[in-house]
Design a protein around this motif. Structure first.
Motif, PDB file in Angstrom:
ATOM      1  N   CYS A   1       0.861  -1.179   0.000  1.00 15.20           N
ATOM      2  CA  CYS A   1       0.000   0.000   0.000  1.00 15.20           C
ATOM      3  C   CYS A   1       0.902   1.235   0.000  1.00 15.20           C
ATOM      4  CB  CYS A   1      -0.882   0.043   1.255  1.00 15.20           C
ATOM      5  SG  CYS A   1      -1.733  -1.496   1.627  1.00 15.20           S
ATOM      6  N   GLU A   2       0.494   2.240  -0.763  1.00 22.34           N
ATOM      7  CA  GLU A   2       1.295   3.456  -0.869  1.00 22.34           C
ATOM      8  C   GLU A   2       0.441   4.684  -0.601  1.00 22.34           C
ATOM      9  OE1 GLU A   2       4.208   5.767  -4.098  1.00 22.34           O
ATOM     10  OE2 GLU A   2       3.526   3.710  -4.463  1.00 22.34           O
ATOM     11  N   SER A   3       0.945   5.567   0.233  1.00 27.08           N
ATOM     12  CA  SER A   3       0.221   6.787   0.593  1.00 27.08           C
ATOM     13  C   SER A   3       0.223   7.787  -0.562  1.00 27.08           C
ATOM     14  CB  SER A   3       0.864   7.436   1.822  1.00 27.08           C
ATOM     15  OG  SER A   3       0.266   8.682   2.107  1.00 27.08           O
ATOM     16  N   ASN A   4      -0.937   8.430  -0.758  1.00 29.27           N
ATOM     17  CA  ASN A   4      -1.069   9.488  -1.757  1.00 29.27           C
ATOM     18  C   ASN A   4      -1.926  10.584  -1.131  1.00 29.27           C
ATOM     19  OD1 ASN A   4      -1.562  11.145  -3.944  1.00 29.27           O
ATOM     20  ND2 ASN A   4      -1.829   9.465  -5.390  1.00 29.27           N
ATOM     21  N   VAL A   5      -1.282  11.416  -0.309  1.00 31.50           N
ATOM     22  CA  VAL A   5      -1.944  12.465   0.480  1.00 31.50           C
ATOM     23  C   VAL A   5      -2.995  11.803   1.380  1.00 31.50           C
ATOM     24  CG1 VAL A   5      -2.947  14.772   0.439  1.00 31.50           C
ATOM     25  CG2 VAL A   5      -1.547  14.006  -1.492  1.00 31.50           C
ATOM     26  N   ASN A   6      -4.277  12.086   1.178  1.00 40.08           N
ATOM     27  CA  ASN A   6      -5.313  11.497   2.020  1.00 40.08           C
ATOM     28  C   ASN A   6      -5.903  10.221   1.412  1.00 40.08           C
ATOM     29  OD1 ASN A   6      -5.203  13.434   4.100  1.00 40.08           O
ATOM     30  ND2 ASN A   6      -6.460  14.837   2.897  1.00 40.08           N
ATOM     31  N   TYR A   7      -5.251   9.687   0.391  1.00 40.69           N
ATOM     32  CA  TYR A   7      -5.684   8.458  -0.258  1.00 40.69           C
ATOM     33  C   TYR A   7      -4.607   7.392  -0.067  1.00 40.69           C
ATOM     34  CZ  TYR A   7      -9.269  11.228  -2.665  1.00 40.69           C
ATOM     35  OH  TYR A   7     -10.340  12.036  -2.945  1.00 40.69           O
ATOM     36  N   THR A   8      -4.978   6.135  -0.336  1.00 47.02           N
ATOM     37  CA  THR A   8      -4.025   5.033  -0.293  1.00 47.02           C
ATOM     38  C   THR A   8      -4.178   4.198  -1.552  1.00 47.02           C
ATOM     39  OG1 THR A   8      -4.121   4.920   2.129  1.00 47.02           O
ATOM     40  CG2 THR A   8      -3.268   2.993   0.979  1.00 47.02           C
ATOM     41  N   GLU A   9      -3.054   3.924  -2.227  1.00 49.06           N
ATOM     42  CA  GLU A   9      -3.072   3.090  -3.430  1.00 49.06           C
ATOM     43  C   GLU A   9      -2.678   1.662  -3.062  1.00 49.06           C
ATOM     44  OE1 GLU A   9      -1.971   4.094  -7.854  1.00 49.06           O
ATOM     45  OE2 GLU A   9      -0.132   3.531  -6.791  1.00 49.06           O
TER      46      GLU A   9
ATOM     47  N   MET B   1      -7.257   2.911  -5.846  1.00 53.59           N
ATOM     48  CA  MET B   1      -7.038   4.127  -5.063  1.00 53.59           C
ATOM     49  C   MET B   1      -8.193   4.266  -4.085  1.00 53.59           C
ATOM     50  SD  MET B   1      -4.847   6.582  -4.635  1.00 53.59           S
ATOM     51  CE  MET B   1      -3.961   6.898  -6.174  1.00 53.59           C
ATOM     52  N   VAL B   2      -7.888   4.225  -2.796  1.00 50.34           N
ATOM     53  CA  VAL B   2      -8.895   4.133  -1.743  1.00 50.34           C
ATOM     54  C   VAL B   2      -8.939   5.433  -0.946  1.00 50.34           C
ATOM     55  CG1 VAL B   2      -9.606   2.815   0.296  1.00 50.34           C
ATOM     56  CG2 VAL B   2      -8.527   1.650  -1.622  1.00 50.34           C
ATOM     57  N   THR B   3     -10.141   5.820  -0.559  1.00 48.13           N
ATOM     58  CA  THR B   3     -10.356   7.123   0.076  1.00 48.13           C
ATOM     59  C   THR B   3     -10.141   7.088   1.577  1.00 48.13           C
ATOM     60  OG1 THR B   3     -12.723   6.629   0.145  1.00 48.13           O
ATOM     61  CG2 THR B   3     -11.925   7.932  -1.714  1.00 48.13           C
ATOM     62  N   LYS B   4      -9.001   6.550   2.014  1.00 47.31           N
ATOM     63  CA  LYS B   4      -8.603   6.590   3.423  1.00 47.31           C
ATOM     64  C   LYS B   4      -7.091   6.716   3.487  1.00 47.31           C
ATOM     65  CE  LYS B   4     -12.355   4.090   5.746  1.00 47.31           C
ATOM     66  NZ  LYS B   4     -12.687   2.927   6.607  1.00 47.31           N
ATOM     67  N   THR B   5      -6.582   7.128   4.651  1.00 47.05           N
ATOM     68  CA  THR B   5      -5.143   7.324   4.794  1.00 47.05           C
ATOM     69  C   THR B   5      -4.428   6.003   5.050  1.00 47.05           C
ATOM     70  OG1 THR B   5      -5.239   7.666   7.189  1.00 47.05           O
ATOM     71  CG2 THR B   5      -5.561   9.606   5.782  1.00 47.05           C
ATOM     72  N   LEU B   6      -3.130   5.999   4.791  1.00 46.40           N
ATOM     73  CA  LEU B   6      -2.308   4.809   5.007  1.00 46.40           C
ATOM     74  C   LEU B   6      -2.300   4.404   6.480  1.00 46.40           C
ATOM     75  CD1 LEU B   6      -0.420   2.777   3.582  1.00 46.40           C
ATOM     76  CD2 LEU B   6       1.487   4.312   4.126  1.00 46.40           C
ATOM     77  N   LYS B   7      -2.330   5.375   7.375  1.00 45.54           N
ATOM     78  CA  LYS B   7      -2.307   5.095   8.811  1.00 45.54           C
ATOM     79  C   LYS B   7      -3.482   4.207   9.222  1.00 45.54           C
ATOM     80  CE  LYS B   7      -1.561   5.386  13.229  1.00 45.54           C
ATOM     81  NZ  LYS B   7      -0.579   4.459  13.867  1.00 45.54           N
ATOM     82  N   GLU B   8      -4.651   4.469   8.659  1.00 45.64           N
ATOM     83  CA  GLU B   8      -5.830   3.670   9.002  1.00 45.64           C
ATOM     84  C   GLU B   8      -5.653   2.212   8.610  1.00 45.64           C
ATOM     85  OE1 GLU B   8      -9.791   5.637   8.465  1.00 45.64           O
ATOM     86  OE2 GLU B   8      -8.582   7.106   7.386  1.00 45.64           O
ATOM     87  N   PHE B   9      -5.019   1.959   7.467  1.00 47.44           N
ATOM     88  CA  PHE B   9      -4.811   0.588   7.023  1.00 47.44           C
ATOM     89  C   PHE B   9      -3.643  -0.068   7.756  1.00 47.44           C
ATOM     90  CE2 PHE B   9      -7.064   2.436   3.340  1.00 47.44           C
ATOM     91  CZ  PHE B   9      -8.184   1.625   3.403  1.00 47.44           C
ATOM     92  N   GLU B  10      -2.662   0.716   8.164  1.00 45.01           N
ATOM     93  CA  GLU B  10      -1.577   0.164   8.975  1.00 45.01           C
ATOM     94  C   GLU B  10      -2.146  -0.428  10.256  1.00 45.01           C
ATOM     95  OE1 GLU B  10       2.589   1.523  11.209  1.00 45.01           O
ATOM     96  OE2 GLU B  10       1.216   3.028  10.401  1.00 45.01           O
TER      97      GLU B  10
END
Length: 246
Positions: free
Chosen positions: A161-169, A179-188
């Protein structure tokens, strides 16, 4: 106008929620209320609400027990719960909205606003929620929101997973990207029990697909799909320690 039902075994909680809905979400019409699982099932079979505000723990069972008794979920659900870490994590796996008691008016308004942004049929998400609650840390699937739809994916198929501002790829074994509408921190937070490791501020990897650690240029990781991921200086010692334990 959205028609709603409240199911909660505490009368004062129902009264308070009705008042909050009247004040903060005037386009919600309360068409019924119930004080438990049995009463709630009877109510839902007779009424056809657009949304149900459903308490998790009630004296005669849980909100999930109620859903098991409903043949088809053709309404939206906003769960209401006290602090229950296991249930909250299950909601997050399934990308389902919930409200913590006591209900915050701003959170209530946001949850109702989201109702208008989603499709009417979310049975797959509720199925995933039930699966998540039973599986605990053995959860195998995850719901991902993109701009177009909700994807339910196998966690084992995620390479990184890769962070893209407020999105995660998300990158998958079949080469697909989302491209998902949540931050990387939430998925971590959700995936750290499934062999995922944050190697960089912008990168979370599935260690099952880690091929090699490259020592040059400050350190990087090569994944099975050929992607080379930078390792942050701050994380380097933790990454090396993680690799030694694989």
């Amino acid at each position: 106008m959205l028609k709603a039902v409240i199911i909660d075994d505490i009368e004062q909680a129902r009264i308070t929620l009705k008042k909050d809905l009247e004040v903060y979400t005037p386009d919600i019409e309360i068409i019924g209320e119930a004080g438990g699982v049995v009463e709630g099932v009877k109510l839902l079979r007779n009424l056809h609400p657009d949304v149900v505000f459903l308490d998790i723990q009630m004296q005669d069972g849980s909100g999930f027990d109620l859903l098991d008794l409903i043949q088809e979920i053709n309404f939206r659900i906003i769960f209401i719960t006290a602090s229950d870490a296991h249930a909250i994590k299950a909601f997050r796996y399934a990308a389902i909205d919930y409200l913590l008691k006591p209900v915050d008016p701003d959170e209530l308004k946001l949850a109702v606003q989201k109702l208008r942004e989603k499709s009417s049929s979310e049975n797959e998400k509720y199925k995933l929620l039930n699966e998540s609650l039973k599986a605990g840390n053995k959860q195998t699937r995850l719901a991902l929101h993109t701009q177009e739809k909700i994807h339910v994916v196998n966690i084992a198929d995620i390479i990184r997973c890769e962070s893209n501002v407020n999105y995660t790829e998300f990158h998958f074994v079949d080469g697909k990207k989302l491209m998902v509408t949540k931050t990387l921190k939430e998925f971590e937070d959700l995936l750290n029990d499934h062999g995922f490791f944050r190697v960089h501020q912008s990168h979370l990897i599935n260690t099952a697909f880690l091929c090699e650690f490259i020592k040059t240029d400050g350190g990087s990781i090569r994944m099975e799909n050929g992607h080379v991921i930078p390792v942050s200086t701050r994380k380097k010692s933790q990454v090396l320690d993680m690799i030694e334990k694989l």
